[in-house]
Design a protein around this motif. Structure first.
Motif, mmCIF file in Angstrom:
data_model
loop_
_atom_site.group_PDB
_atom_site.id
_atom_site.type_symbol
_atom_site.label_atom_id
_atom_site.label_comp_id
_atom_site.label_asym_id
_atom_site.label_seq_id
_atom_site.Cartn_x
_atom_site.Cartn_y
_atom_site.Cartn_z
ATOM 1 N N UNK A 162 102.658 88.750 75.311
ATOM 2 C CA UNK A 162 103.523 87.590 75.538
ATOM 3 C C UNK A 162 104.288 87.235 74.270
ATOM 4 N N UNK A 163 103.610 87.235 73.127
ATOM 5 C CA UNK A 163 104.279 86.929 71.854
ATOM 6 C C UNK A 163 105.343 87.973 71.548
ATOM 7 N N UNK A 164 105.058 89.228 71.870
ATOM 8 C CA UNK A 164 106.050 90.291 71.650
ATOM 9 C C UNK A 164 107.264 90.082 72.554
ATOM 10 N N UNK A 165 107.014 89.673 73.795
ATOM 11 C CA UNK A 165 108.117 89.394 74.720
ATOM 12 C C UNK A 165 108.984 88.258 74.196
ATOM 13 N N UNK A 166 108.337 87.212 73.720
ATOM 14 C CA UNK A 166 109.073 86.063 73.176
ATOM 15 C C UNK A 166 109.927 86.518 71.994
ATOM 16 N N UNK A 167 109.341 87.270 71.105
ATOM 17 C CA UNK A 167 110.076 87.732 69.926
ATOM 18 C C UNK A 167 111.259 88.611 70.323
ATOM 19 N N UNK A 168 111.045 89.532 71.273
ATOM 20 C CA UNK A 168 112.134 90.404 71.714
ATOM 21 C C UNK A 168 113.234 89.584 72.391
ATOM 22 N N UNK A 169 112.848 88.610 73.189
ATOM 23 C CA UNK A 169 113.840 87.748 73.842
ATOM 24 C C UNK A 169 114.631 86.960 72.807
ATOM 25 N N UNK A 170 113.954 86.488 71.771
ATOM 26 C CA UNK A 170 114.650 85.735 70.716
ATOM 27 C C UNK A 170 115.623 86.636 69.958
ATOM 28 N N UNK A 171 115.226 87.873 69.707
ATOM 29 C CA UNK A 171 116.123 88.826 69.036
ATOM 30 C C UNK A 171 117.362 89.049 69.909
ATOM 31 N N UNK A 172 117.135 89.279 71.199
ATOM 32 C CA UNK A 172 118.248 89.493 72.128
ATOM 33 C C UNK A 172 119.147 88.264 72.183
ATOM 34 N N UNK A 173 118.535 87.083 72.229
ATOM 35 C CA UNK A 173 119.304 85.841 72.269
ATOM 36 C C UNK A 173 120.147 85.673 71.008
ATOM 37 N N UNK A 174 119.566 85.939 69.853
ATOM 38 C CA UNK A 174 120.329 85.830 68.591
ATOM 39 C C UNK A 174 121.488 86.825 68.565
ATOM 40 N N UNK A 175 121.258 88.041 69.068
ATOM 41 C CA UNK A 175 122.331 89.040 69.120
ATOM 42 C C UNK A 175 123.469 88.561 70.021
ATOM 43 N N UNK A 176 123.109 88.023 71.188
ATOM 44 C CA UNK A 176 124.124 87.548 72.114
ATOM 45 C C UNK A 176 124.868 86.339 71.560
ATOM 46 N N UNK A 177 124.162 85.457 70.856
ATOM 47 C CA UNK A 177 124.820 84.308 70.236
ATOM 48 C C UNK A 177 125.824 84.770 69.189
ATOM 49 N N UNK A 178 125.460 85.770 68.404
ATOM 50 C CA UNK A 178 126.378 86.295 67.387
ATOM 51 C C UNK A 178 127.601 86.930 68.043
ATOM 52 N N UNK A 179 127.379 87.681 69.128
ATOM 53 C CA UNK A 179 128.500 88.302 69.839
ATOM 54 C C UNK A 179 129.414 87.239 70.449
ATOM 55 N N UNK A 180 128.810 86.196 71.003
ATOM 56 C CA UNK A 180 129.598 85.123 71.600
ATOM 57 C C UNK A 180 130.401 84.375 70.542
ATOM 58 N N UNK A 181 129.789 84.127 69.391
ATOM 59 C CA UNK A 181 130.502 83.448 68.307
ATOM 60 C C UNK A 181 131.689 84.286 67.834
ATOM 61 N N UNK A 182 131.479 85.597 67.721
ATOM 62 C CA UNK A 182 132.570 86.482 67.298
ATOM 63 C C UNK A 182 133.676 86.508 68.352
ATOM 64 N N UNK A 183 133.306 86.618 69.614
ATOM 65 C CA UNK A 183 134.302 86.621 70.691
ATOM 66 C C UNK A 183 135.079 85.309 70.698
ATOM 67 N N UNK A 184 134.390 84.203 70.473
ATOM 68 C CA UNK A 184 135.050 82.892 70.430
ATOM 69 C C UNK A 184 136.050 82.838 69.289
ATOM 70 N N UNK A 185 135.658 83.314 68.108
ATOM 71 C CA UNK A 185 136.591 83.328 66.964
ATOM 72 C C UNK A 185 137.822 84.178 67.272
ATOM 73 N N UNK A 186 137.592 85.355 67.842
ATOM 74 C CA UNK A 186 138.709 86.243 68.163
ATOM 75 C C UNK A 186 139.641 85.618 69.200
ATOM 76 N N UNK A 187 139.051 85.002 70.217
ATOM 77 C CA UNK A 187 139.878 84.412 71.266
ATOM 78 C C UNK A 187 140.634 83.182 70.778
ATOM 79 N N UNK A 188 140.036 82.414 69.883
ATOM 80 C CA UNK A 188 140.735 81.245 69.343
ATOM 81 C C UNK A 188 141.941 81.657 68.504
#
Length: 147
Positions: A6-32
């Motif tokens: 369960x802890x490994x799942x949480x950690x992997x989900x957090x890594x995925x979430x951080x990656x997606x947040x970074x991609x979204x922030x970059x896409x937002x900057x580019x689109x702005x």
């Protein structure tokens, strides 16, 4: 000391979430910062619109506009600006498509086929929407009409 699945799942989900947040922030900057540029078919004028649909510039390449009727010039400019806005809108949609299903993937990674799913099953069964979904599945496709 070993970490739990369960802890490994949480950690992997957090890594995925951080990656997606970074991609979204970059896409937002580019689109702005994005602009769309469209030139009329007769090459008389070029319009540039910004990310919010604002007119950034209109550049007249010829003096043909001087002899046009006001309504005709207005129609050319309106069509051009609408085309530029549509182009930019299509780019925004395309950029956002890469984020389709991210929430579902995170949810599945956290609950799909794991001990966490077994742990949460009784709580999910208590949800009213879950019970209605179960009843619909059990009752087949026919639903009552309450016109």
């Amino acid at each position: 000391m070993s970490t739990s699945p369960f802890a490994e799942q949480i950690e992997q989900a957090m890594v995925t979430l951080r990656e997606q947040q970074a991609k979204l922030a970059e896409a937002t900057r580019e689109l702005q910062a994005a602009t769309a540029t469209v030139t009329s078919k007769d090459r008389m004028v070029t319009a540039v619109v910004g990310s919010q649909g604002e007119v950034v510039s209109l550049t007249f390449h010829t003096t043909a506009y001087r002899t046009m009727a006001p309504a005709q010039l207005g129609a050319v400019l309106t069509d051009l600006l609408n085309e530029a806005r549509a182009d930019l809108g299509a780019r925004v949609l395309e950029a956002m498509r890469s984020f389709d299903g991210v929430g579902e993937a995170l949810r599945t990674s956290m609950t799909g086929g794991t001990e966490l799913e077994d742990l949460l099953a009784p709580l999910q069964a208590m949800r009213p929407s879950h019970k209605r979904a179960e009843e619909r599945r059990a009752g087949g496709r026919q639903e009552e009409f309450r016109g």
